[in-house]
Design a protein around this motif. Structure first.
Motif, short mmCIF file in Angstrom:
data_model
loop_
_atom_site.label_atom_id
_atom_site.label_comp_id
_atom_site.label_asym_id
_atom_site.label_seq_id
_atom_site.Cartn_x
_atom_site.Cartn_y
_atom_site.Cartn_z
N UNK A 158 0.97 -1.16 -0.13
CA UNK A 158 0.03 -0.07 0.08
C UNK A 158 0.91 1.26 0.08
N UNK A 159 1.91 1.30 0.41
CA UNK A 159 3.08 2.35 0.90
C UNK A 159 3.44 2.64 -0.62
N UNK A 160 3.88 1.76 -1.51
CA UNK A 160 4.45 2.13 -2.75
C UNK A 160 3.39 2.45 -3.72
N UNK A 161 2.08 1.87 -3.53
CA UNK A 161 0.86 2.31 -4.36
C UNK A 161 0.57 3.77 -4.12
N UNK A 162 0.41 4.36 -2.84
CA UNK A 162 0.14 5.68 -2.75
C UNK A 162 1.24 6.40 -3.11
N UNK A 163 2.62 6.20 -2.92
CA UNK A 163 3.65 7.08 -3.21
C UNK A 163 3.80 6.97 -4.86
N UNK A 164 3.23 6.21 -5.59
CA UNK A 164 3.13 6.15 -7.19
C UNK A 164 2.25 7.14 -7.50
N UNK A 165 0.85 7.06 -6.82
CA UNK A 165 -0.09 7.79 -7.23
C UNK A 165 0.27 9.12 -7.00
N UNK A 166 0.67 9.46 -5.78
CA UNK A 166 1.02 10.90 -5.40
C UNK A 166 2.09 11.56 -6.43
#
Length: 419
Positions: A158-166
């Motif tokens: 989830x951390x990478x997904x959010x960082x990627x979206x940001x």
């Protein structure tokens, strides 16, 4: 590992032969090694009645002789011309010898395992090394993406997904993807008018008749390329089809059923595709993740040892170029006489040079590409009619007046990126 042995069209006995004209060389420097990353050549669009393109317009898309996504015959000829020019350039710079076929120590051609990338490598070899047996390497089953060229998400946290979206939103606009969509509002409206979207299957069947309001969602999932839905993605597919028609030699008055009125409108529509690649594959967090294998490969190719190959030729996709440039922090650039920033068949050329006096080594990065007119006119490339060329600059590897940056610094930057 699969190997395709591609024999030149001039027969096994024909060898390299060049006359001498004005050469494009660096005086007082010796070219020691070249690594090229090429986007595949001109391909047919992904258009069929059941495809996304087939559902967004009531108009009939032109039928191509070549299957969807395959390299076209014209694309093959253009790539052969590019190979011919490169053979002259390599001989002029004394990296390869004239009148002899290259050995495995001289040349290595490695492509993604799709038809359009393999065929690009084959046609390039025909133009560069006619009559020579040059292996075209692809490592996966035909039609399968090779991990080196596959810009795929490998982290499901989830951390990478959010960082990627940001990262994607920050790269798109100060107001994210929504802000970018607002900026592209006029281009989207023009696109909807050109394709007659209100009478498309998507509108009539799904009752979603506002092209600009198509639902937008970012998709970051392990095992998939970064994705997005909505007008940016759909507009990119349409713009891609239009520019491929234009490259194939269709008069502008007949591209898009004659609905594009001038070159400025055409450029505006094509710009949708440029934003798509920049936003999805050029966002720093995503780019570093999906380009990791490619960055490491290029870095390792420049490791000096007994197995170092003089000329390495890689064939992939525009998404690879976008993520590679972002990760390497290539500074903004302009390609004169082109609509695209990562043009079809364009080649990113990494050149290692040695100063003959001091022995110091340098890297020069150049973008070799065919102008829009060279593609449309099927112009042969040679010393007298070379491809377009622009020197690229890395933020962390400053260049001198000749566009050269320190090889030691380049390696250090690439090592840091690869960690």
């Amino acid at each position: 590992m699969k190997q395709i042995l591609f024999k030149g069209i001039l027969g096994l006995t024909a060898l390299l032969s060049f006359s001498t004209y004005a050469t494009d060389t660096l005086d007082d420097y010796t070219l020691e090694q070249v690594v090229v990353f090429s986007r595949h050549g001109l391909r047919a669009p992904l258009a069929s009645p059941t495809s996304t393109l087939g559902k967004v317009t009531p108009n009939q898309w032109p039928q191509w002789d070549t299957p969807a996504s395959y390299l076209t015959i014209r694309g093959g000829v253009l790539e052969t011309y590019f190979g011919h020019y490169f053979s002259q350039w390599l001989v002029d710079n004394k990296l390869l010898n004239a009148d002899t076929c290259p050995t495995e120590k001289d040349v290595y051609i490695y492509t993604n395992s799709l038809q359009r990338t393999i065929a690009t490598g084959q046609y390039f070899a025909v133009g560069a090394f006619p009559g020579c047996i040059v292996p075209i390497i692809h490592k996966e089953k035909l039609g399968t993406m090779d991990p080196l060229f596959f810009p795929v998400i490998r982290d499901d946290s989830p951390e990478f997904k959010q960082a990627a979206i940001n990262s994607i939103n920050q790269n798109a606009d100060s107001n994210g993807i929504d802000g970018l969509n607002k900026k592209l509002n006029k281009a989207y409206r023009d696109m909807a008018n050109v394709i007659n979207y209100p009478k498309s299957k998507d509108c009539l069947n799904n009752k979603q008749c506002d092209f600009i309001a198509l639902p937008t969602q970012l998709i970051i999932e392990k095992g998939k390329e970064p994705g997005i839905t909505g007008p940016l993605r759909t507009g990119t597919s349409i713009a891609d089809a239009f520019i491929l028609q234009y490259y194939e030699g269709v008069p502008l008055a007949k591209v898009a059923w004659g609905k594009i009125k001038n070159e400025q409108q055409f450029k505006q529509l094509v710009a949708i595709k440029e934003d798509y690649n920049k936003v999805l594959f050029g966002s720093p967090v995503v780019a570093k993740h999906v380009a990791a294998n490619l960055v490491n490969y290029i870095n390792q190719a420049f490791t000096e040892n007994d197995s170092t190959i003089k000329f390495t030729f890689l064939v992939g996709h525009d998404s690879n170029v976008a993520s590679l440039f972002s990760t390497m922090q290539i500074q903004p650039y302009n390609l004169p006489n082109q609509f695209e920033t990562t043009p079809i068949g364009g080649k990113v050329v990494f050149e290692k040079w040695r100063n003959n006096s001091s022995g110091e080594k340098f890297i020069k990065i150049e973008y070799f590409y065919q102008s829009t007119d060279q593609i449309r006119n099927l112009s042969p490339l040679n010393r007298d009619n070379p491809p377009q060329k622009v020197t690229l600059n890395m933020t962390k590897c400053p260049t001198n007046a000749m566009g050269l940056c320190s090889f030691t610094t380049f390696k250090q930057v690439m090592d840091d990126i690869s960690k």
